[in-house]
Design a protein around this motif. Structure first.
Motif, PDB file in Angstrom:
ATOM      1  N   LYS A 178       4.046  23.539 -35.746  1.00 41.45           N
ATOM      2  CA  LYS A 178       5.361  23.638 -35.094  1.00 41.45           C
ATOM      3  C   LYS A 178       5.353  22.900 -33.751  1.00 41.45           C
ATOM      4  O   LYS A 178       6.285  22.160 -33.428  1.00 41.45           O
ATOM      5  N   ASN A 179       4.277  23.087 -32.973  1.00 39.18           N
ATOM      6  CA  ASN A 179       4.183  22.414 -31.669  1.00 39.18           C
ATOM      7  C   ASN A 179       4.169  20.900 -31.819  1.00 39.18           C
ATOM      8  O   ASN A 179       4.789  20.182 -31.037  1.00 39.18           O
ATOM      9  N   GLU A 180       3.448  20.424 -32.832  1.00 34.85           N
ATOM     10  CA  GLU A 180       3.390  18.970 -33.054  1.00 34.85           C
ATOM     11  C   GLU A 180       4.754  18.440 -33.515  1.00 34.85           C
ATOM     12  O   GLU A 180       5.172  17.352 -33.109  1.00 34.85           O
ATOM     13  N   ASP A 225      18.202  22.994 -30.131  1.00 32.96           N
ATOM     14  CA  ASP A 225      18.200  23.691 -31.424  1.00 32.96           C
ATOM     15  C   ASP A 225      16.984  23.322 -32.278  1.00 32.96           C
ATOM     16  O   ASP A 225      17.048  23.401 -33.518  1.00 32.96           O
ATOM     17  N   MET A 226      15.881  22.940 -31.642  1.00 30.35           N
ATOM     18  CA  MET A 226      14.685  22.563 -32.414  1.00 30.35           C
ATOM     19  C   MET A 226      14.195  23.708 -33.296  1.00 30.35           C
ATOM     20  O   MET A 226      13.704  23.473 -34.397  1.00 30.35           O
ATOM     21  N   GLU A 227      14.345  24.936 -32.816  1.00 28.83           N
ATOM     22  CA  GLU A 227      13.905  26.110 -33.607  1.00 28.83           C
ATOM     23  C   GLU A 227      14.620  26.169 -34.960  1.00 28.83           C
ATOM     24  O   GLU A 227      14.025  26.526 -35.967  1.00 28.83           O
ATOM     25  N   HIS A 228      15.919  25.814 -34.965  1.00 27.09           N
ATOM     26  CA  HIS A 228      16.683  25.821 -36.224  1.00 27.09           C
ATOM     27  C   HIS A 228      16.104  24.807 -37.212  1.00 27.09           C
ATOM     28  O   HIS A 228      16.038  25.059 -38.415  1.00 27.09           O
ATOM     29  N   LEU A 229      15.701  23.646 -36.680  1.00 25.74           N
ATOM     30  CA  LEU A 229      15.143  22.598 -37.548  1.00 25.74           C
ATOM     31  C   LEU A 229      13.819  23.063 -38.141  1.00 25.74           C
ATOM     32  O   LEU A 229      13.550  22.860 -39.330  1.00 25.74           O
ATOM     33  N   SER A 234      10.424  24.625 -42.426  1.00 23.82           N
ATOM     34  CA  SER A 234       9.216  25.409 -42.736  1.00 23.82           C
ATOM     35  C   SER A 234       9.510  26.434 -43.841  1.00 23.82           C
ATOM     36  O   SER A 234       8.662  26.695 -44.698  1.00 23.82           O
ATOM     37  N   ASN A 235      10.724  26.989 -43.857  1.00 24.26           N
ATOM     38  CA  ASN A 235      11.096  27.926 -44.934  1.00 24.26           C
ATOM     39  C   ASN A 235      11.166  27.206 -46.282  1.00 24.26           C
ATOM     40  O   ASN A 235      10.742  27.739 -47.300  1.00 24.26           O
ATOM     41  N   ARG A 236      11.687  25.994 -46.265  1.00 21.06           N
ATOM     42  CA  ARG A 236      11.728  25.195 -47.497  1.00 21.06           C
ATOM     43  C   ARG A 236      10.318  24.917 -48.007  1.00 21.06           C
ATOM     44  O   ARG A 236      10.049  24.971 -49.195  1.00 21.06           O
ATOM     45  N   LYS A 237       9.441  24.594 -47.066  1.00 16.92           N
ATOM     46  CA  LYS A 237       8.054  24.271 -47.433  1.00 16.92           C
ATOM     47  C   LYS A 237       7.388  25.479 -48.094  1.00 16.92           C
ATOM     48  O   LYS A 237       6.668  25.349 -49.087  1.00 16.92           O
ATOM     49  N   LYS A 238       7.672  26.665 -47.548  1.00 11.55           N
ATOM     50  CA  LYS A 238       7.039  27.890 -48.079  1.00 11.55           C
ATOM     51  C   LYS A 238       7.584  28.248 -49.462  1.00 11.55           C
ATOM     52  O   LYS A 238       6.857  28.764 -50.303  1.00 11.55           O
ATOM     53  N   THR A 239       8.871  27.989 -49.672  1.00 10.55           N
ATOM     54  CA  THR A 239       9.502  28.501 -50.902  1.00 10.55           C
ATOM     55  C   THR A 239       9.643  27.461 -52.011  1.00 10.55           C
ATOM     56  O   THR A 239       9.957  27.820 -53.136  1.00 10.55           O
ATOM     57  N   ILE A 245      11.761  18.499 -54.436  1.00  7.13           N
ATOM     58  CA  ILE A 245      11.967  17.520 -53.353  1.00  7.13           C
ATOM     59  C   ILE A 245      12.529  18.209 -52.115  1.00  7.13           C
ATOM     60  O   ILE A 245      13.395  19.083 -52.209  1.00  7.13           O
ATOM     61  N   VAL A 246      12.020  17.827 -50.954  1.00  2.00           N
ATOM     62  CA  VAL A 246      12.663  18.185 -49.685  1.00  2.00           C
ATOM     63  C   VAL A 246      13.008  16.866 -49.007  1.00  2.00           C
ATOM     64  O   VAL A 246      12.128  16.082 -48.659  1.00  2.00           O
ATOM     65  N   ARG A 247      14.294  16.647 -48.866  1.00  2.00           N
ATOM     66  CA  ARG A 247      14.762  15.341 -48.389  1.00  2.00           C
ATOM     67  C   ARG A 247      15.351  15.451 -46.985  1.00  2.00           C
ATOM     68  O   ARG A 247      16.262  16.247 -46.743  1.00  2.00           O
ATOM     69  N   VAL A 248      14.839  14.637 -46.066  1.00  2.00           N
ATOM     70  CA  VAL A 248      15.395  14.526 -44.715  1.00  2.00           C
ATOM     71  C   VAL A 248      15.987  13.127 -44.571  1.00  2.00           C
ATOM     72  O   VAL A 248      15.325  12.132 -44.864  1.00  2.00           O
ATOM     73  N   ASP A 249      17.241  13.064 -44.150  1.00  2.00           N
ATOM     74  CA  ASP A 249      17.903  11.780 -43.914  1.00  2.00           C
ATOM     75  C   ASP A 249      17.968  11.520 -42.411  1.00  2.00           C
ATOM     76  O   ASP A 249      18.278  12.443 -41.640  1.00  2.00           O
TER      77      ASP A 249
END
Length: 441
Positions: A178-180, A225-229, A234-239, A245-249
Protein backbone atom coordinates in the motif's frame (compact mmCIF):
# COMPACT_ATOMS: atom_id res chain seq x y z
CA UNK A 1 -30.53 18.59 -10.07
CA UNK A 2 -29.66 22.30 -9.90
CA UNK A 3 -28.71 24.02 -13.15
CA UNK A 4 -25.02 24.03 -14.02
CA UNK A 5 -23.21 27.36 -13.52
CA UNK A 6 -21.84 29.24 -16.57
CA UNK A 7 -18.49 28.19 -18.08
CA UNK A 8 -15.21 30.01 -17.42
CA UNK A 9 -14.44 32.50 -20.20
CA UNK A 10 -12.14 35.36 -21.21
CA UNK A 11 -14.95 37.84 -20.48
CA UNK A 12 -13.73 38.04 -16.89
CA UNK A 13 -10.86 40.51 -17.30
CA UNK A 14 -7.84 39.58 -15.18
CA UNK A 15 -8.99 35.95 -14.79
CA UNK A 16 -6.67 33.09 -15.71
CA UNK A 17 -8.89 32.34 -18.74
CA UNK A 18 -8.58 35.98 -19.88
CA UNK A 19 -4.79 36.02 -19.44
CA UNK A 20 -4.47 32.67 -21.26
CA UNK A 21 -6.36 33.96 -24.31
CA UNK A 22 -4.65 37.37 -24.19
CA UNK A 23 -1.03 36.26 -23.60
CA UNK A 24 -0.39 32.53 -23.46
CA UNK A 25 -2.18 31.40 -26.64
CA UNK A 26 -0.47 34.01 -28.89
CA UNK A 27 2.85 33.04 -27.27
CA UNK A 28 2.25 29.36 -28.14
CA UNK A 29 1.34 30.31 -31.73
CA UNK A 30 4.51 32.43 -32.03
CA UNK A 31 6.57 29.47 -30.84
CA UNK A 32 4.86 27.17 -33.39
CA UNK A 33 5.61 29.68 -36.19
CA UNK A 34 9.22 29.91 -35.03
CA UNK A 35 9.51 26.09 -35.05
CA UNK A 36 8.34 25.96 -38.66
CA UNK A 37 10.87 28.70 -39.59
CA UNK A 38 13.72 26.77 -37.99
CA UNK A 39 12.86 23.58 -39.90
CA UNK A 40 12.81 25.32 -43.28
CA UNK A 41 16.08 23.74 -44.51
CA UNK A 42 15.02 20.29 -43.38
CA UNK A 43 11.74 20.69 -45.29
CA UNK A 44 13.63 21.78 -48.39
CA UNK A 45 16.00 18.80 -48.16
CA UNK A 46 13.09 16.42 -47.76
CA UNK A 47 10.56 17.90 -50.19
CA UNK A 48 12.40 20.52 -52.29
CA UNK A 49 10.49 23.67 -53.33
CA UNK A 50 7.18 22.05 -52.37
CA UNK A 51 8.43 21.83 -48.79
CA UNK A 52 9.34 25.54 -48.72
CA UNK A 53 5.94 26.53 -50.18
CA UNK A 54 4.16 24.33 -47.62
CA UNK A 55 6.18 25.85 -44.76
CA UNK A 56 5.26 29.37 -45.94
CA UNK A 57 1.59 28.42 -46.21
CA UNK A 58 1.48 26.91 -42.70
CA UNK A 59 3.21 30.00 -41.26
CA UNK A 60 0.78 32.29 -43.06
CA UNK A 61 -2.23 30.34 -41.71
CA UNK A 62 -0.84 30.38 -38.15
CA UNK A 63 -0.06 34.12 -38.36
CA UNK A 64 -3.66 34.73 -39.46
CA UNK A 65 -4.90 32.63 -36.54
CA UNK A 66 -2.75 34.62 -34.09
CA UNK A 67 -4.20 37.86 -35.46
CA UNK A 68 -7.76 36.54 -35.14
CA UNK A 69 -7.23 35.63 -31.49
CA UNK A 70 -5.46 38.88 -30.54
CA UNK A 71 -8.11 41.09 -32.17
CA UNK A 72 -11.08 39.06 -30.85
CA UNK A 73 -12.36 38.21 -34.33
CA UNK A 74 -15.37 35.91 -34.80
CA UNK A 75 -14.56 32.21 -34.50
CA UNK A 76 -14.83 30.70 -37.97
CA UNK A 77 -15.73 27.12 -38.99
CA UNK A 78 -13.02 24.62 -39.94
CA UNK A 79 -12.57 24.20 -43.70
CA UNK A 80 -10.18 21.29 -44.25
CA UNK A 81 -11.87 17.87 -44.36
CA UNK A 82 -10.73 15.68 -41.46
CA UNK A 83 -12.35 12.93 -39.42
CA UNK A 84 -13.75 15.44 -36.86
CA UNK A 85 -14.42 18.55 -39.03
CA UNK A 86 -18.21 18.09 -39.15
CA UNK A 87 -18.48 17.47 -35.38
CA UNK A 88 -16.45 20.63 -34.68
CA UNK A 89 -18.55 22.74 -37.02
CA UNK A 90 -21.80 21.37 -35.56
CA UNK A 91 -20.51 22.26 -32.09
CA UNK A 92 -19.64 25.77 -33.30
CA UNK A 93 -23.10 26.16 -34.84
CA UNK A 94 -24.75 24.99 -31.60
CA UNK A 95 -22.62 27.43 -29.62
CA UNK A 96 -23.56 30.17 -32.11
CA UNK A 97 -27.28 29.47 -31.55
CA UNK A 98 -26.90 30.07 -27.79
CA UNK A 99 -25.46 33.58 -28.17
CA UNK A 100 -27.37 36.75 -27.42
CA UNK A 101 -24.79 39.39 -28.41
CA UNK A 102 -25.43 41.92 -31.17
CA UNK A 103 -23.66 40.34 -34.14
CA UNK A 104 -24.42 36.83 -32.88
CA UNK A 105 -20.98 35.40 -33.69
CA UNK A 106 -18.82 33.47 -31.20
CA UNK A 107 -15.66 35.43 -30.37
CA UNK A 108 -12.41 34.51 -28.65
CA UNK A 109 -12.89 36.44 -25.39
CA UNK A 110 -16.65 35.89 -25.15
CA UNK A 111 -16.84 32.15 -25.76
CA UNK A 112 -16.22 29.40 -23.17
CA UNK A 113 -12.49 29.21 -22.44
CA UNK A 114 -12.41 25.42 -22.83
CA UNK A 115 -13.88 25.70 -26.33
CA UNK A 116 -11.57 28.57 -27.39
CA UNK A 117 -8.41 26.84 -26.18
CA UNK A 118 -9.31 23.52 -27.84
CA UNK A 119 -10.29 25.41 -31.00
CA UNK A 120 -6.87 27.07 -31.22
CA UNK A 121 -5.04 23.71 -31.10
CA UNK A 122 -7.45 22.27 -33.65
CA UNK A 123 -6.77 25.25 -35.94
CA UNK A 124 -3.00 24.67 -35.55
CA UNK A 125 -3.60 21.13 -36.77
CA UNK A 126 -5.71 22.46 -39.63
CA UNK A 127 -2.90 24.83 -40.72
CA UNK A 128 -0.53 21.85 -40.90
CA UNK A 129 -2.87 19.45 -42.75
CA UNK A 130 -3.66 22.25 -45.23
CA UNK A 131 0.06 22.36 -46.09
CA UNK A 132 1.12 19.10 -47.77
CA UNK A 133 3.73 17.59 -48.04
CA UNK A 134 4.50 18.71 -44.44
CA UNK A 135 0.99 17.73 -43.28
CA UNK A 136 2.30 15.25 -40.69
CA UNK A 137 4.63 17.80 -39.02
CA UNK A 138 4.21 18.08 -35.23
CA UNK A 139 5.04 21.68 -34.27
CA UNK A 140 5.38 20.58 -30.61
CA UNK A 141 7.57 17.49 -31.12
CA UNK A 142 10.82 19.36 -30.37
CA UNK A 143 9.53 20.77 -27.06
CA UNK A 144 8.26 17.35 -25.96
CA UNK A 145 11.57 15.66 -26.71
CA UNK A 146 13.49 18.46 -24.99
CA UNK A 147 11.37 17.97 -21.87
CA UNK A 148 12.32 14.26 -21.86
CA UNK A 149 16.06 14.87 -22.28
CA UNK A 150 16.16 17.67 -19.68
CA UNK A 151 14.42 15.36 -17.19
CA UNK A 152 16.82 12.42 -17.69
CA UNK A 153 18.28 12.58 -14.18
CA UNK A 154 14.83 12.32 -12.60
CA UNK A 155 13.78 9.63 -15.09
CA UNK A 156 16.87 7.58 -14.17
CA UNK A 157 16.17 7.93 -10.44
CA UNK A 158 12.57 6.82 -11.00
CA UNK A 159 13.53 3.80 -13.13
CA UNK A 160 16.15 2.72 -10.57
CA UNK A 161 13.53 3.04 -7.82
CA UNK A 162 11.12 0.91 -9.85
CA UNK A 163 13.67 -1.81 -10.63
CA UNK A 164 14.67 -2.08 -6.95
CA UNK A 165 11.00 -2.32 -6.02
CA UNK A 166 10.41 -5.06 -8.62
CA UNK A 167 12.97 -7.30 -6.90
CA UNK A 168 10.99 -7.31 -3.65
CA UNK A 169 7.40 -6.65 -4.75
CA UNK A 170 6.28 -10.27 -4.31
CA UNK A 171 7.57 -10.37 -0.73
CA UNK A 172 5.93 -7.15 0.47
CA UNK A 173 3.18 -7.42 3.07
CA UNK A 174 -0.09 -5.60 2.48
CA UNK A 175 0.94 -2.46 4.32
CA UNK A 176 4.26 -2.18 2.48
CA UNK A 177 2.50 -2.73 -0.84
CA UNK A 178 0.00 0.00 0.00
CA UNK A 179 2.82 2.42 0.89
CA UNK A 180 4.58 1.75 -2.41
CA UNK A 181 1.30 2.21 -4.30
CA UNK A 182 0.73 5.56 -2.58
CA UNK A 183 4.31 6.61 -3.32
CA UNK A 184 3.97 5.92 -7.06
CA UNK A 185 0.55 7.62 -7.18
CA UNK A 186 2.09 10.74 -5.67
CA UNK A 187 5.01 10.63 -8.11
CA UNK A 188 2.45 10.46 -10.94
CA UNK A 189 0.59 13.42 -9.42
CA UNK A 190 3.62 15.69 -9.11
CA UNK A 191 4.84 14.58 -12.53
CA UNK A 192 1.78 16.47 -13.81
CA UNK A 193 3.54 19.76 -13.02
CA UNK A 194 5.57 19.32 -16.25
CA UNK A 195 3.07 21.01 -18.56
CA UNK A 196 4.36 22.91 -21.59
CA UNK A 197 1.01 24.56 -22.34
CA UNK A 198 1.14 26.26 -18.92
CA UNK A 199 4.64 27.61 -19.57
CA UNK A 200 3.67 28.82 -23.06
CA UNK A 201 5.83 26.11 -24.59
CA UNK A 202 8.94 27.11 -22.62
CA UNK A 203 10.94 24.40 -20.84
CA UNK A 204 9.17 22.78 -17.89
CA UNK A 205 11.24 19.68 -17.27
CA UNK A 206 11.71 17.82 -13.99
CA UNK A 207 15.31 18.45 -12.96
CA UNK A 208 15.19 17.16 -9.39
CA UNK A 209 14.07 13.77 -8.11
CA UNK A 210 10.48 13.82 -6.77
CA UNK A 211 10.97 10.59 -4.79
CA UNK A 212 12.77 12.32 -1.92
CA UNK A 213 10.30 15.23 -1.75
CA UNK A 214 7.04 13.29 -1.30
CA UNK A 215 6.71 13.89 2.46
CA UNK A 216 7.29 17.63 2.02
CA UNK A 217 4.68 17.78 -0.76
CA UNK A 218 1.91 15.96 1.16
CA UNK A 219 0.43 19.14 2.74
CA UNK A 220 -0.22 20.46 -0.77
CA UNK A 221 -2.64 17.60 -1.62
CA UNK A 222 -6.02 19.29 -1.11
CA UNK A 223 -8.25 16.25 -1.76
CA UNK A 224 -6.67 12.90 -1.00
CA UNK A 225 -8.76 9.87 -2.01
CA UNK A 226 -5.82 7.46 -2.38
CA UNK A 227 -7.37 5.19 0.27
CA UNK A 228 -10.42 4.66 -1.98
CA UNK A 229 -8.15 3.58 -4.85
CA UNK A 230 -6.31 1.15 -2.60
CA UNK A 231 -9.56 -0.33 -1.20
CA UNK A 232 -11.01 -0.79 -4.66
CA UNK A 233 -7.94 -2.49 -6.19
CA UNK A 234 -6.80 -4.50 -3.15
CA UNK A 235 -10.34 -5.88 -2.59
CA UNK A 236 -10.49 -6.90 -6.25
CA UNK A 237 -7.12 -8.61 -5.92
CA UNK A 238 -8.31 -10.59 -2.89
CA UNK A 239 -11.63 -11.67 -4.39
CA UNK A 240 -10.86 -12.20 -8.07
CA UNK A 241 -10.61 -15.64 -9.64
CA UNK A 242 -7.21 -16.65 -10.97
CA UNK A 243 -8.00 -16.10 -14.65
CA UNK A 244 -10.19 -13.00 -14.23
CA UNK A 245 -9.21 -9.54 -15.45
CA UNK A 246 -8.68 -6.39 -13.41
CA UNK A 247 -8.48 -3.50 -15.81
CA UNK A 248 -7.19 0.00 -14.99
CA UNK A 249 -7.54 2.69 -17.65
CA UNK A 250 -5.27 5.76 -17.66
CA UNK A 251 -6.34 8.81 -19.66
CA UNK A 252 -2.94 10.37 -20.27
CA UNK A 253 -1.90 14.01 -20.12
CA UNK A 254 1.67 15.15 -20.84
CA UNK A 255 4.41 13.18 -22.55
CA UNK A 256 8.02 13.45 -21.34
CA UNK A 257 8.64 13.10 -17.61
CA UNK A 258 4.96 12.84 -16.67
CA UNK A 259 4.45 9.93 -19.05
CA UNK A 260 7.39 8.12 -17.41
CA UNK A 261 5.67 8.53 -14.01
CA UNK A 262 2.45 7.09 -15.48
CA UNK A 263 4.23 4.11 -17.07
CA UNK A 264 6.06 3.48 -13.78
CA UNK A 265 2.73 3.38 -11.95
CA UNK A 266 1.27 1.10 -14.65
CA UNK A 267 4.27 -1.24 -14.34
CA UNK A 268 3.80 -1.43 -10.56
CA UNK A 269 0.06 -2.15 -10.91
CA UNK A 270 0.84 -5.22 -13.02
CA UNK A 271 3.81 -6.42 -10.94
CA UNK A 272 1.88 -6.10 -7.68
CA UNK A 273 -1.12 -7.88 -9.28
CA UNK A 274 -3.37 -4.95 -8.34
CA UNK A 275 -4.28 -4.96 -12.05
CA UNK A 276 -3.89 -7.49 -14.86
CA UNK A 277 -4.08 -5.07 -17.79
CA UNK A 278 -3.68 -1.32 -18.35
CA UNK A 279 -5.37 0.65 -21.12
CA UNK A 280 -3.92 4.04 -22.05
CA UNK A 281 -5.70 6.82 -23.93
CA UNK A 282 -3.76 9.53 -25.77
CA UNK A 283 -4.45 12.21 -28.36
CA UNK A 284 -4.85 11.54 -32.09
CA UNK A 285 -3.29 14.88 -33.06
CA UNK A 286 -0.68 17.18 -31.40
CA UNK A 287 -2.54 18.89 -28.56
CA UNK A 288 -1.98 21.44 -25.77
CA UNK A 289 1.75 21.50 -26.60
CA UNK A 290 2.86 18.50 -24.54
CA UNK A 291 -0.06 16.04 -24.62
CA UNK A 292 0.82 12.43 -25.46
CA UNK A 293 0.22 11.02 -28.95
CA UNK A 294 0.92 7.44 -30.09
CA UNK A 295 4.20 8.69 -31.60
CA UNK A 296 5.25 10.20 -28.23
CA UNK A 297 4.24 7.01 -26.39
CA UNK A 298 6.28 4.72 -28.66
CA UNK A 299 9.19 7.18 -28.94
CA UNK A 300 9.53 7.46 -25.15
CA UNK A 301 9.51 3.68 -24.59
CA UNK A 302 12.18 3.35 -27.29
CA UNK A 303 14.33 6.08 -25.66
CA UNK A 304 14.08 4.41 -22.26
CA UNK A 305 14.92 1.02 -23.80
CA UNK A 306 18.02 2.45 -25.55
CA UNK A 307 19.39 4.10 -22.39
CA UNK A 308 23.04 3.43 -21.42
CA UNK A 309 21.85 2.88 -17.87
CA UNK A 310 21.19 -0.84 -17.33
CA UNK A 311 18.14 -0.41 -15.08
CA UNK A 312 16.58 2.34 -17.16
CA UNK A 313 17.00 0.19 -20.26
CA UNK A 314 15.42 -2.74 -18.42
CA UNK A 315 12.30 -0.64 -17.79
CA UNK A 316 12.06 0.12 -21.52
CA UNK A 317 12.43 -3.57 -22.41
CA UNK A 318 9.66 -4.50 -19.92
CA UNK A 319 7.36 -1.74 -21.19
CA UNK A 320 7.84 -2.75 -24.81
CA UNK A 321 7.06 -6.33 -23.80
CA UNK A 322 3.85 -5.27 -22.01
CA UNK A 323 2.71 -3.58 -25.24
CA UNK A 324 3.65 -6.60 -27.39
CA UNK A 325 1.84 -9.06 -25.11
CA UNK A 326 -1.29 -6.89 -24.87
CA UNK A 327 -1.04 -6.24 -21.11
CA UNK A 328 -0.66 -2.56 -22.03
CA UNK A 329 -3.07 -1.33 -24.70
CA UNK A 330 -2.92 2.13 -26.26
CA UNK A 331 -6.16 3.63 -27.65
CA UNK A 332 -6.66 6.56 -30.01
CA UNK A 333 -9.99 8.34 -30.18
CA UNK A 334 -10.87 11.67 -31.76
CA UNK A 335 -13.20 12.55 -28.84
CA UNK A 336 -10.23 13.53 -26.64
CA UNK A 337 -9.47 16.42 -29.03
CA UNK A 338 -13.04 17.65 -29.39
CA UNK A 339 -14.27 20.66 -27.35
CA UNK A 340 -17.05 18.68 -25.62
CA UNK A 341 -17.17 18.16 -21.89
CA UNK A 342 -17.12 14.50 -20.85
CA UNK A 343 -20.78 14.39 -19.84
CA UNK A 344 -21.53 14.54 -23.60
CA UNK A 345 -19.35 11.47 -24.34
CA UNK A 346 -22.15 8.88 -24.18
CA UNK A 347 -23.99 10.81 -26.96
CA UNK A 348 -21.04 12.06 -29.06
CA UNK A 349 -18.76 9.01 -28.74
CA UNK A 350 -20.83 6.07 -27.41
CA UNK A 351 -18.12 3.61 -28.56
CA UNK A 352 -15.53 5.31 -26.32
CA UNK A 353 -17.96 5.49 -23.39
CA UNK A 354 -18.66 1.74 -23.79
CA UNK A 355 -14.89 1.06 -23.83
CA UNK A 356 -14.37 3.02 -20.57
CA UNK A 357 -17.25 1.08 -18.97
CA UNK A 358 -15.09 -2.06 -19.21
CA UNK A 359 -12.58 -0.60 -16.72
CA UNK A 360 -12.62 -1.34 -13.00
CA UNK A 361 -10.96 2.04 -12.40
CA UNK A 362 -10.20 5.02 -14.66
CA UNK A 363 -7.42 7.46 -13.77
CA UNK A 364 -7.79 10.85 -15.46
CA UNK A 365 -4.45 12.64 -15.51
CA UNK A 366 -4.05 16.39 -15.52
CA UNK A 367 -5.85 19.66 -15.79
CA UNK A 368 -7.53 19.52 -19.19
CA UNK A 369 -9.19 16.23 -18.25
CA UNK A 370 -10.42 17.80 -14.99
CA UNK A 371 -11.80 20.79 -16.86
CA UNK A 372 -13.67 18.46 -19.22
CA UNK A 373 -14.85 16.24 -16.36
CA UNK A 374 -16.39 19.23 -14.57
CA UNK A 375 -17.44 21.18 -17.68
CA UNK A 376 -14.91 23.97 -16.87
CA UNK A 377 -17.65 25.82 -15.02
CA UNK A 378 -17.79 28.38 -12.21
CA UNK A 379 -18.65 25.79 -9.57
CA UNK A 380 -18.57 26.63 -5.88
CA UNK A 381 -15.56 25.03 -4.18
CA UNK A 382 -17.79 22.81 -2.00
CA UNK A 383 -19.95 21.32 -4.79
CA UNK A 384 -19.52 17.52 -4.68
CA UNK A 385 -17.34 16.06 -7.44
CA UNK A 386 -20.12 13.59 -8.32
CA UNK A 387 -22.50 16.49 -9.02
CA UNK A 388 -19.95 18.42 -11.11
CA UNK A 389 -19.47 15.31 -13.31
CA UNK A 390 -23.02 15.98 -14.52
CA UNK A 391 -23.91 12.34 -15.22
CA UNK A 392 -20.50 11.13 -16.45
CA UNK A 393 -20.03 7.86 -14.55
CA UNK A 394 -18.72 5.15 -16.93
CA UNK A 395 -16.83 3.38 -14.09
CA UNK A 396 -15.18 4.30 -10.77
CA UNK A 397 -12.83 7.16 -11.65
CA UNK A 398 -10.21 9.38 -10.09
CA UNK A 399 -8.78 12.71 -11.21
CA UNK A 400 -5.05 13.06 -10.55
CA UNK A 401 -4.08 16.67 -11.26
CA UNK A 402 -1.99 19.58 -10.14
CA UNK A 403 -4.15 22.72 -10.21
CA UNK A 404 -3.57 24.99 -13.23
CA UNK A 405 -7.05 26.39 -13.91
CA UNK A 406 -9.56 28.35 -11.83
CA UNK A 407 -11.77 25.39 -11.09
CA UNK A 408 -11.87 23.05 -8.11
CA UNK A 409 -14.80 21.23 -6.52
CA UNK A 410 -15.25 18.87 -3.58
CA UNK A 411 -13.37 20.99 -1.02
CA UNK A 412 -14.26 21.31 2.67
CA UNK A 413 -16.31 24.38 3.68
CA UNK A 414 -13.96 27.37 4.01
CA UNK A 415 -10.96 25.52 2.51
CA UNK A 416 -11.02 27.40 -0.82
CA UNK A 417 -11.62 30.79 0.80
CA UNK A 418 -8.75 30.22 3.24
CA UNK A 419 -6.37 29.41 0.38
CA UNK A 420 -7.55 32.44 -1.62
CA UNK A 421 -6.85 34.72 1.35
CA UNK A 422 -3.30 33.42 1.83
CA UNK A 423 -2.39 32.70 -1.83
CA UNK A 424 -4.55 34.49 -4.42
CA UNK A 425 -3.13 32.37 -7.28
CA UNK A 426 -3.40 28.97 -5.58
CA UNK A 427 -5.66 27.58 -8.33
CA UNK A 428 -3.26 28.14 -11.23
CA UNK A 429 0.37 27.62 -10.17
CA UNK A 430 0.53 23.81 -10.13
CA UNK A 431 1.65 23.95 -6.47
CA UNK A 432 -1.43 22.08 -5.20
CA UNK A 433 -2.70 18.68 -6.24
CA UNK A 434 -5.67 16.33 -5.83
CA UNK A 435 -6.66 12.67 -5.93
CA UNK A 436 -10.41 13.04 -6.36
CA UNK A 437 -12.45 9.85 -6.57
CA UNK A 438 -15.98 9.16 -7.77
CA UNK A 439 -17.60 5.76 -7.49
CA UNK A 440 -19.18 3.33 -5.04
CA UNK A 441 -17.19 3.04 -1.80
Amino acid sequence: MAACPPPLSGQDEGSFAYLTIKDRLPQILTKAIDTLHRHKNEMFEKHGEKGIEAEKKAISLLSKLRNESQTDKPIVPLVEKFVDTDIWNQYLEHHHSLLNDSDGKPRWFYSPWLFVECYMYRRIHEAVIQSPPIDDFDVFKESKEQNFFESLESITALCVHLQELMKTVENLDENQLKNEFFKLLQISLWGNKCDLSLSGGESSSQKTSIINSLEDLKPFILVNDMEHLWSLLSNRKKTREKASIVRVDIVLDNSGFELVTDLTLANFLLSSKLATEIHFYGKMIPWFVSDTTIHDFNWLIEQVKCSDHKWVSECGVNWENYVKTGRWVYHDHIFWTLPHEFCAMSQVAPDLYAELQKAHLILFKGDLNYRKLTGDRKWEFTVPFHQALNGFHPAPLCSIRTLKAEIQVGLQPGQGEQLTASEPNWLTTGKYGIFQFDGPL
